[in-house]
Scaffold this active site. Sequence first.
Site, PDB file in Angstrom:
ATOM      1  N   HIS A   1       0.901  -1.211  -0.009  1.00  0.00           N
ATOM      2  CA  HIS A   1      -0.006   0.101  -0.048  1.00  0.00           C
ATOM      3  C   HIS A   1       0.884   1.340  -0.032  1.00  0.00           C
ATOM      4  CE1 HIS A   1      -2.783   3.133   1.637  1.00  0.00           C
ATOM      5  NE2 HIS A   1      -3.764   2.128   1.480  1.00  0.00           N
TER       6      HIS A   1
ATOM      7  N   ASP B   1       3.127  -4.227   7.958  1.00  0.00           N
ATOM      8  CA  ASP B   1       1.957  -3.614   7.944  1.00  0.00           C
ATOM      9  C   ASP B   1       0.954  -4.732   7.905  1.00  0.00           C
ATOM     10  OD1 ASP B   1      -0.311  -2.389   7.034  1.00  0.00           O
ATOM     11  OD2 ASP B   1       0.461  -1.803   4.867  1.00  0.00           O
TER      12      ASP B   1
ATOM     13  N   GLN C   1      -4.680  -5.249   6.881  1.00  0.00           N
ATOM     14  CA  GLN C   1      -5.574  -6.375   6.777  1.00  0.00           C
ATOM     15  C   GLN C   1      -5.446  -7.620   7.173  1.00  0.00           C
ATOM     16  OE1 GLN C   1      -7.873  -5.288   4.550  1.00  0.00           O
ATOM     17  NE2 GLN C   1      -6.903  -3.127   4.141  1.00  0.00           N
TER      18      GLN C   1
ATOM     19  N   LYS D   1     -10.249  -0.783  10.980  1.00  0.00           N
ATOM     20  CA  LYS D   1     -10.387  -1.967   9.936  1.00  0.00           C
ATOM     21  C   LYS D   1     -10.842  -3.213  10.852  1.00  0.00           C
ATOM     22  CE  LYS D   1      -7.138  -0.119   6.637  1.00  0.00           C
ATOM     23  NZ  LYS D   1      -7.947   0.321   5.643  1.00  0.00           N
TER      24      LYS D   1
ATOM     25  N   CYS E   1      -4.922   2.445  -3.744  1.00  0.00           N
ATOM     26  CA  CYS E   1      -3.725   3.047  -3.079  1.00  0.00           C
ATOM     27  C   CYS E   1      -2.609   2.163  -3.234  1.00  0.00           C
ATOM     28  CB  CYS E   1      -3.941   3.530  -1.804  1.00  0.00           C
ATOM     29  SG  CYS E   1      -5.052   4.494  -1.547  1.00  0.00           S
TER      30      CYS E   1
END
Length: 439
Positions: free
Chosen positions: A134, A211, A214, A237, A377
């Site tokens: 991302h 990261d 997700q 999220k 993105c």
Amino acid sequence: MTDLVSNGKISPSIPGESVRRDFPILEQRFGPNPLVYLDNAATSQKPRVVLDALVNYYSGVNSNIGRGYYQLSMAATDAYEAARETIRLAINAEHADEVVFTPGTTAAVNLLADTFGRSVVTAGDQVVVTGMEHNSNMLPWRRLCERVGAELVVVPVGAGGRVALDRFTEALGPRVRLAAVAHVSNVLGTVNPVRDMIGAAHRHGIPVLVDGAQAVPHRPVDVRDLDADFYCFSGHKIYGPMGIGVLYGKRKLLSRLDPYQVGGGTVKGVTLDEPVAYVPVPARLEAGTPHIAGAIGLAAAFGYVQDLGWANLRRHDEVLVNAAVGALQSISRVRIIGDPADQPSGIVSFVVDGIHPYDVGGHLDRHGVAVRSGVHCANLFIDSFGVVGTVRLSFAVYNTEAEIEVVRRALTTVRPGFWTEEHPTERFLATDPSTENQH
């Protein structure tokens, strides 16, 4: 299955029909159509327990933390630190001071790039990222490299949208000072072998940021089992409030960091002629008034997910992803990108050949279906597939197989529209402000 969206039933892998009723926004209708919300990779909806936590804080405890020697302030401080402990337990951090609250994943990566990154990356060094990142885990490192004269090394994405472990390992040369990798792709739901990637980097003495934006909503994360040096994610999220996120860091690494911002809450005392004495982490990295209610709401969100049970949520993801793959494969001209059924993470990305993804998204919206269309993105990743963009279905605990059937039926009637006919290869129209955020 015969579930109907309107009656609130969900896949049997989730414990109880009350899950959909926990989310007030799902009661909305768009004309004759109930809301089918399938843009959870962008942000998830909030259950009542999270909304109640926010209201209870503001109506019963609202006060600044760590600054007032009175009951309300001390209660707010206790609630804020209790939220930190909840997150520590949820991700299995060893110490509570390894959990830093941030406004989100983007803020966490920027914080790390401008503190830890500045301290270890100099001219001629390298920072390794992957081709699926991302922009929030790409651009901060690119900017750092540009500022100090270092090189950003991008590990290419292979077939099926995967980063091969051997290609990642090959990039770990003697000039590499840090690696930053996605746990799960926000475009395809591809799961990186982060534990093995971290192990490979550590054999070269290279620290790794993961990261996890997700990953955290779809699988339990154990930062100690991963041996992650840094791990970050966003609360919104995983059914929590917007504006709150987490940067986890090993204590020995966080303790080295200079303050990212300075001000209230970061210092022991200030004089005009002596060096500033900063407080230890995490407070040193949480300048000013933090998002106290957000942290409390995030703790409530983790409690909600844990009550549902990770095993149940993993099965639910598998049911929905497999159902979506089957439904999309039954429609001519629809082409799935990647292999979402391998380690399902609640994301299925596709294109309709000959139709711009914005036209597909707009058509679904007219049927009450909210999806994300465009480059998500991550345009460098999208470029590797040779497409303008994709349409992304992303699932949460409240989604159903019946909703996937709504998508399937709608896609059988999709036709070329404005984007396909007027701008078939365009991703953004700078002259039209209404399209600026459609990616």
